[in-house]
Design an enzyme around this catalytic site. Sequence first.
Site, PDB file in Angstrom:
ATOM      1  N   GLU A 292      50.737   4.390  81.899  1.00  0.00           N
ATOM      2  CA  GLU A 292      51.067   3.850  80.579  1.00  0.00           C
ATOM      3  C   GLU A 292      51.824   2.526  80.677  1.00  0.00           C
ATOM      4  OE1 GLU A 292      49.742   7.846  79.966  1.00  0.00           O
ATOM      5  OE2 GLU A 292      51.232   7.026  81.351  1.00  0.00           O
TER       6      GLU A 292
ATOM      7  N   HIS B  83      55.726  17.964  75.982  1.00  0.00           N
ATOM      8  CA  HIS B  83      54.560  17.429  75.291  1.00  0.00           C
ATOM      9  C   HIS B  83      54.663  17.622  73.777  1.00  0.00           C
ATOM     10  CE1 HIS B  83      53.165  17.967  79.434  1.00  0.00           C
ATOM     11  NE2 HIS B  83      52.288  17.018  79.171  1.00  0.00           N
TER      12      HIS B  83
END
Length: 327
Positions: A60, A129
């Site tokens: 990322e 998450h």
Amino acid sequence: MAILTFREALGQAMDEEMARDPDVFLMGEEVAQYDGAYKVSKGLLQKYGPKRVIDSPISEAGFAGLGIGAAMVGLKPIIEMMTWNFGIQALDQIINHAAKMHYMSGGQFTVPIVFRGPNGAAHMLGSQHSQNLDPILTHIPGLKVISVATPADGKGLLKAAIRDPNPVIFLESEMIYGMKGEVPDDPDFILPIGVGERKRTGSDVTIITWGKILHTAMEACAVLAKEGIEVDLIDPRTLVPLDEALLFESVRKTHRVVIVEENWPFSSVGSHISDRIQSECFDDMDAPVARVCQEPVPVPYAEHLEERALPSVARIVEAVKRVCYRS
């Protein structure tokens, strides 16, 4: 009008903007050959080719930085985060470079980039998450932050984000990608950034909420209506800049407000909204501002515990009755 799912509306927005402007491109993990982890970019690789729909490595920070550099030299990247939980890895690039570049270069560089992807808890994905990054991202000057909950809002505001000359954070949710709604066919359909919407009209109490929790709040509104409490339901849609005029107008009408958010209560977006309301509408209030937040714990994996940690219809109804002095 067409009936589209939320994912189809977002895909249509990207398709129309890529057709309109050859400088727009999409990059992220699995956005190309796999049609996107959530199928939001379905068909775009076949239509625009691998130079404009780019599968990235699992890094990322790397592809966020690449996108920022591309934006600085005139391109208009859409950077998809498979989830904003993974986007944490890119916060250095987003906060220290995308958000600050225009200011630190004395206006020599603009960064027309969109970072988009699902935010917050989905369903039984565990604590690492299931995080909501609203408070972190809205805290940074230089970023515009959008959080949407319906297909039409998704399309209209994603198109506006892609055309904006500033870095824009676009927050979605796995839980609403399959939700359907009416979406204008017009390729020029755009919603203005910084303008909220009244999703339901009432005169007894204001509920302010955004993102997927809007749908939970709408369920609560239906329950409350059966008990004679009519809710003015306000969705800011854009968290930065915030449509304060709409919020204040509603609070001055109902004199009571409940803020519902999928955030931990300390230093949250709702904290800021509560502060602004008590500062500007204090004399209009008939009860203290009430807040319904995610419980201040890591989101549990176990289904029954996850449900208890997040805002629920029952908790919203209880908060509304409290500010209305109804038992």
